[in-house]
Scaffold this motif. Sequence first.
Motif, PDB file in Angstrom:
ATOM      1  N   GLY A 185     -21.300  -3.673  15.925  1.00 18.82           N
ATOM      2  CA  GLY A 185     -19.965  -4.021  15.606  1.00 18.82           C
ATOM      3  C   GLY A 185     -19.550  -3.728  14.247  1.00 18.82           C
ATOM      4  O   GLY A 185     -19.918  -2.754  13.745  1.00 18.82           O
ATOM      5  N   VAL A 186     -18.705  -4.753  13.511  1.00 10.74           N
ATOM      6  CA  VAL A 186     -18.045  -4.585  12.262  1.00 10.74           C
ATOM      7  C   VAL A 186     -18.382  -5.915  11.320  1.00 10.74           C
ATOM      8  O   VAL A 186     -18.209  -6.736  11.849  1.00 10.74           O
ATOM      9  N   PHE A 187     -18.539  -5.311  10.144  1.00  8.60           N
ATOM     10  CA  PHE A 187     -18.821  -6.556   9.164  1.00  8.60           C
ATOM     11  C   PHE A 187     -17.954  -6.337   8.022  1.00  8.60           C
ATOM     12  O   PHE A 187     -17.711  -5.259   7.271  1.00  8.60           O
ATOM     13  N   PHE A 188     -16.866  -7.422   7.940  1.00  7.98           N
ATOM     14  CA  PHE A 188     -15.737  -7.124   6.657  1.00  7.98           C
ATOM     15  C   PHE A 188     -15.920  -8.161   5.694  1.00  7.98           C
ATOM     16  O   PHE A 188     -16.504  -9.173   5.887  1.00  7.98           O
ATOM     17  N   LEU A 189     -15.365  -7.881   4.628  1.00  3.57           N
ATOM     18  CA  LEU A 189     -15.300  -8.811   3.422  1.00  3.57           C
ATOM     19  C   LEU A 189     -13.852  -9.158   3.257  1.00  3.57           C
ATOM     20  O   LEU A 189     -13.066  -8.452   2.966  1.00  3.57           O
ATOM     21  N   ARG A 190     -13.824 -10.547   3.227  1.00  3.35           N
ATOM     22  CA  ARG A 190     -12.171 -11.018   2.812  1.00  3.35           C
ATOM     23  C   ARG A 190     -12.442 -11.877   1.475  1.00  3.35           C
ATOM     24  O   ARG A 190     -13.349 -12.614   1.480  1.00  3.35           O
ATOM     25  N   ILE A 191     -11.644 -11.842   0.782  1.00  2.00           N
ATOM     26  CA  ILE A 191     -11.596 -12.679  -0.483  1.00  2.00           C
ATOM     27  C   ILE A 191     -10.519 -13.840  -0.183  1.00  2.00           C
ATOM     28  O   ILE A 191      -9.492 -13.550   0.003  1.00  2.00           O
ATOM     29  N   GLU A 192     -11.302 -15.115  -0.421  1.00  2.00           N
ATOM     30  CA  GLU A 192     -10.396 -16.262   0.081  1.00  2.00           C
ATOM     31  C   GLU A 192      -9.936 -16.912  -1.311  1.00  2.00           C
ATOM     32  O   GLU A 192     -10.599 -17.698  -1.978  1.00  2.00           O
ATOM     33  N   ASP A 193      -8.659 -16.221  -2.074  1.00  2.00           N
ATOM     34  CA  ASP A 193      -8.319 -16.703  -3.302  1.00  2.00           C
ATOM     35  C   ASP A 193      -7.191 -17.509  -3.247  1.00  2.00           C
ATOM     36  O   ASP A 193      -6.137 -17.185  -3.985  1.00  2.00           O
ATOM     37  N   THR A 194      -7.363 -18.372  -2.500  1.00  2.00           N
ATOM     38  CA  THR A 194      -6.101 -19.474  -2.472  1.00  2.00           C
ATOM     39  C   THR A 194      -6.118 -20.620  -3.141  1.00  2.00           C
ATOM     40  O   THR A 194      -5.169 -21.366  -3.369  1.00  2.00           O
ATOM     41  N   ASP A 195      -7.279 -20.690  -3.963  1.00  2.00           N
ATOM     42  CA  ASP A 195      -7.408 -21.971  -4.772  1.00  2.00           C
ATOM     43  C   ASP A 195      -7.192 -21.270  -6.392  1.00  2.00           C
ATOM     44  O   ASP A 195      -8.218 -20.828  -6.769  1.00  2.00           O
ATOM     45  N   THR A 196      -6.337 -21.083  -6.515  1.00  2.00           N
ATOM     46  CA  THR A 196      -5.970 -20.600  -8.074  1.00  2.00           C
ATOM     47  C   THR A 196      -6.535 -21.163  -8.906  1.00  2.00           C
ATOM     48  O   THR A 196      -7.094 -20.381  -9.931  1.00  2.00           O
ATOM     49  N   LYS A 197      -6.980 -22.554  -9.275  1.00  2.00           N
ATOM     50  CA  LYS A 197      -7.481 -23.094  -9.969  1.00  2.00           C
ATOM     51  C   LYS A 197      -9.166 -22.749 -10.188  1.00  2.00           C
ATOM     52  O   LYS A 197      -9.557 -22.719 -11.323  1.00  2.00           O
ATOM     53  N   ARG A 198      -9.746 -22.532  -9.280  1.00  2.00           N
ATOM     54  CA  ARG A 198     -11.142 -22.241  -9.357  1.00  2.00           C
ATOM     55  C   ARG A 198     -11.372 -20.695  -9.403  1.00  2.00           C
ATOM     56  O   ARG A 198     -12.539 -20.245  -9.518  1.00  2.00           O
ATOM     57  N   GLU A 199     -10.319 -19.961  -9.662  1.00  2.00           N
ATOM     58  CA  GLU A 199     -10.474 -18.279  -9.410  1.00  2.00           C
ATOM     59  C   GLU A 199     -10.989 -18.012 -10.681  1.00  2.00           C
ATOM     60  O   GLU A 199     -10.569 -18.375 -12.082  1.00  2.00           O
ATOM     61  N   VAL A 200     -11.927 -16.925 -10.871  1.00  2.00           N
ATOM     62  CA  VAL A 200     -12.371 -16.234 -11.969  1.00  2.00           C
ATOM     63  C   VAL A 200     -11.982 -14.800 -11.940  1.00  2.00           C
ATOM     64  O   VAL A 200     -12.565 -14.238 -10.763  1.00  2.00           O
ATOM     65  N   GLU A 201     -11.480 -14.194 -13.132  1.00  2.00           N
ATOM     66  CA  GLU A 201     -11.164 -12.872 -13.189  1.00  2.00           C
ATOM     67  C   GLU A 201     -12.345 -11.885 -12.804  1.00  2.00           C
ATOM     68  O   GLU A 201     -13.636 -12.301 -13.399  1.00  2.00           O
ATOM     69  N   GLY A 202     -12.155 -11.141 -12.040  1.00  2.00           N
ATOM     70  CA  GLY A 202     -13.085 -10.015 -11.923  1.00  2.00           C
ATOM     71  C   GLY A 202     -14.224 -10.354 -10.940  1.00  2.00           C
ATOM     72  O   GLY A 202     -15.121  -9.661 -10.533  1.00  2.00           O
ATOM     73  N   ALA A 203     -13.845 -11.361 -10.344  1.00  2.00           N
ATOM     74  CA  ALA A 203     -15.068 -12.093  -9.335  1.00  2.00           C
ATOM     75  C   ALA A 203     -15.361 -11.185  -8.144  1.00  2.00           C
ATOM     76  O   ALA A 203     -16.628 -11.173  -7.772  1.00  2.00           O
ATOM     77  N   ALA A 204     -14.218 -10.786  -7.590  1.00  2.00           N
ATOM     78  CA  ALA A 204     -14.459  -9.735  -6.413  1.00  2.00           C
ATOM     79  C   ALA A 204     -15.335  -8.767  -6.500  1.00  2.00           C
ATOM     80  O   ALA A 204     -16.202  -8.346  -5.951  1.00  2.00           O
ATOM     81  N   GLY A 205     -15.019  -8.001  -7.888  1.00  2.93           N
ATOM     82  CA  GLY A 205     -15.790  -7.036  -8.333  1.00  2.93           C
ATOM     83  C   GLY A 205     -17.480  -7.418  -8.392  1.00  2.93           C
ATOM     84  O   GLY A 205     -18.312  -6.524  -7.816  1.00  2.93           O
ATOM     85  N   THR A 206     -17.755  -8.580  -8.912  1.00  3.05           N
ATOM     86  CA  THR A 206     -19.163  -8.955  -8.948  1.00  3.05           C
ATOM     87  C   THR A 206     -19.651  -9.131  -7.479  1.00  3.05           C
ATOM     88  O   THR A 206     -20.890  -8.809  -7.500  1.00  3.05           O
ATOM     89  N   PHE A 207     -18.966  -9.669  -6.802  1.00  3.74           N
ATOM     90  CA  PHE A 207     -19.396  -9.912  -5.269  1.00  3.74           C
ATOM     91  C   PHE A 207     -19.956  -8.475  -4.523  1.00  3.74           C
ATOM     92  O   PHE A 207     -20.909  -8.685  -3.903  1.00  3.74           O
ATOM     93  N   ILE A 208     -18.863  -7.547  -4.696  1.00  4.74           N
ATOM     94  CA  ILE A 208     -19.188  -6.633  -4.154  1.00  4.74           C
ATOM     95  C   ILE A 208     -20.314  -5.805  -4.734  1.00  4.74           C
ATOM     96  O   ILE A 208     -21.218  -5.207  -3.844  1.00  4.74           O
ATOM     97  N   ASN A 209     -20.397  -5.674  -6.057  1.00  2.00           N
ATOM     98  CA  ASN A 209     -21.532  -4.945  -6.560  1.00  2.00           C
ATOM     99  C   ASN A 209     -22.850  -5.747  -6.304  1.00  2.00           C
ATOM    100  O   ASN A 209     -23.653  -5.216  -6.021  1.00  2.00           O
ATOM    101  N   GLU A 210     -22.936  -7.021  -6.281  1.00  2.00           N
ATOM    102  CA  GLU A 210     -24.213  -7.935  -6.011  1.00  2.00           C
ATOM    103  C   GLU A 210     -24.430  -7.675  -4.547  1.00  2.00           C
ATOM    104  O   GLU A 210     -25.494  -7.326  -4.169  1.00  2.00           O
ATOM    105  N   LEU A 211     -23.576  -7.789  -3.511  1.00  2.00           N
ATOM    106  CA  LEU A 211     -23.769  -7.443  -1.929  1.00  2.00           C
ATOM    107  C   LEU A 211     -24.381  -6.082  -2.028  1.00  2.00           C
ATOM    108  O   LEU A 211     -25.223  -5.719  -1.212  1.00  2.00           O
ATOM    109  N   ASN A 212     -23.676  -4.998  -2.664  1.00  2.00           N
ATOM    110  CA  ASN A 212     -24.169  -3.692  -2.495  1.00  2.00           C
ATOM    111  C   ASN A 212     -25.636  -3.542  -3.056  1.00  2.00           C
ATOM    112  O   ASN A 212     -26.320  -3.026  -2.498  1.00  2.00           O
ATOM    113  N   SER A 213     -25.957  -4.289  -4.065  1.00  2.00           N
ATOM    114  CA  SER A 213     -27.271  -4.299  -4.689  1.00  2.00           C
ATOM    115  C   SER A 213     -28.176  -4.776  -3.626  1.00  2.00           C
ATOM    116  O   SER A 213     -29.345  -4.229  -3.644  1.00  2.00           O
TER     117      SER A 213
END
Length: 556
Positions: free
Chosen positions: A69-97
């Motif tokens: 099948g397919v495995f995709f990544l979506r970023i759920e950034d609708t809670d602007t208060k909890r959001e951290v700059e650059g977090a998506a990049g960190t996720f991707i790098n860590e998942l890739n690692s």
Amino acid sequence: MNEKYRELANFIFPNINEKIKDLEKKYPERNMQEGEKVTRIAPSPTGFLHTGALFTALVNKRISKQTNGVFFLRIEDTDTKREVEGAAGTFINELNSFGISPDEGIIGEKTETGNYGPYYQSERKNIYKICAKELISKGLAYPCFCKSTDSEELRSFQEKEKIRPGYYGKFAKCRNMETTEAIKKIKNGEEYILRLRSKGNHLNKIAYEDKIRGKIEQAESDQDIVIIKSDGLPTYHFAHVCDDHFMRTSLVIRGEEWIASVPLHLQLFEMLEFNPVEYAHVPTLMVQDGNGKRKLSKRKDPEAACSYFLETGYPILAMIEYLLTIINSDFELWRKDNLDKDLELFDVKLDKMNVAGALFDIMKLNDISKEIIGRMNTETLYENAKEWSEKYDSKLQEKIISDSSYIKKILGIERENVIKVRKDFVKYSDIGPSITYFYDEEFQEDIKDGYVFSEEMKKDDIIEILKEYIKELDLNVEKDEWFNNLKTFTDKLGYSSNMKEYKKNKELYKGSIADVSSVIRIAVTNRKNTPDIYSIMKILGKEKVIERFNKVIDKK
Ligand code: GLU
């Protein structure tokens, strides 16, 4: 009847002209064969990838891979208060690692791929508005003008009266407001949110088949939940249903904390006239705390952030193997029989998953990791340590760069072609501290506070052993011969080279071969336990070994 709702919908969303049916065309069903699963991971960008999220991601990735099948990544950034700059990049790098890279969606902080995007929820506002508008125009959603103080009042009233909490039925104040009044309020600039007009009855039961847990029965939802917040962004519930429908997810594998929301989610699918997705709820990772268990928590446990395992240098394979043991208890048996096989050949089975709070046991991970590093050949371990230290350990990196053949010899002790491999490295960060005695400067530092000779060993005996051994030491022989020589030396000095004999007649000897070799080991390394001392001396060379013996003799 519908006219007034349509009017309200047009008034709230005057610029939204597209319809759900347009979205259905824009995001058509995927061309998947029977059984091929579209899965996803949908983290909120809170700045770190929780180990639990890594666990969930692994299950998702495995199921999609196994079913083609397919495995995709979506970023759920609708809670602007909890959001951290650059977090998506960190996720991707860590998942890739960890080798859990998505096939589709966000594949780099600023890169996405796939036909079902955008994959950042904050860029999908239009989609949510289209869906919300359609609900309003059918009378299935409405604006609510209650203030946060109203909700607090409601909550404490319900608590006091021991009534089921929430905004529903007669407690849903704005549910029956005339649309004309609602329009007037909005015109007056009053702040509002959008709520679902639930048709559920709490006394009814619904049932569904959880792919991990089997049949689950719950009460129908009658909550008029918020679908769009005052900032115009959707809530998790609404976004989940809209996104997983239009991204054509077929199986939502997520944390068990969402089980309670399934009735609501199924209701949303129904009200939007979407086919529901399938669900599988994975257990929460727990840790032992005294006699009880608690959730793996970012505040209390460093291992709650999966970056911990990267920073401390666990081999990726160890982490994945360990997580697989939590996912399916028959994995360990499979592993034993298939030591050199690729882990991908193990089939993850959702219905065999342990559901009663999965215990995250770092000791077990350590055991797996020790084995894995133990089985690595020298070259692989060297390469891995090199790559890891480049990022995380500049001291070790310096050693590797300054003399790679020296460090390869060190890493090669009791490795390859030996009956018992060394298992003293759990992770790459264990290497640096355990090899300090191979480097003079660090060794000097280490003996500053003295040697670790046992109190029972007399100073004169230590000196005698070392002085005499200087005369005898021959490293130009194979290990067996060296050991035989050591035995002869031991006996000559009045110690016993035969442990059994020594234990029987202790009074006849000054000590045993264990005492003699311990003196030698400590003089060379200032450690009570090390890998094979013959190999260590060979690497250091006779000259350095004698220099170290003399250092003890001079100091004593
Ligand atoms: N953003 C949600 C979370 O991080 C995702 C849950 C889900 O997978 O649907 O918990």
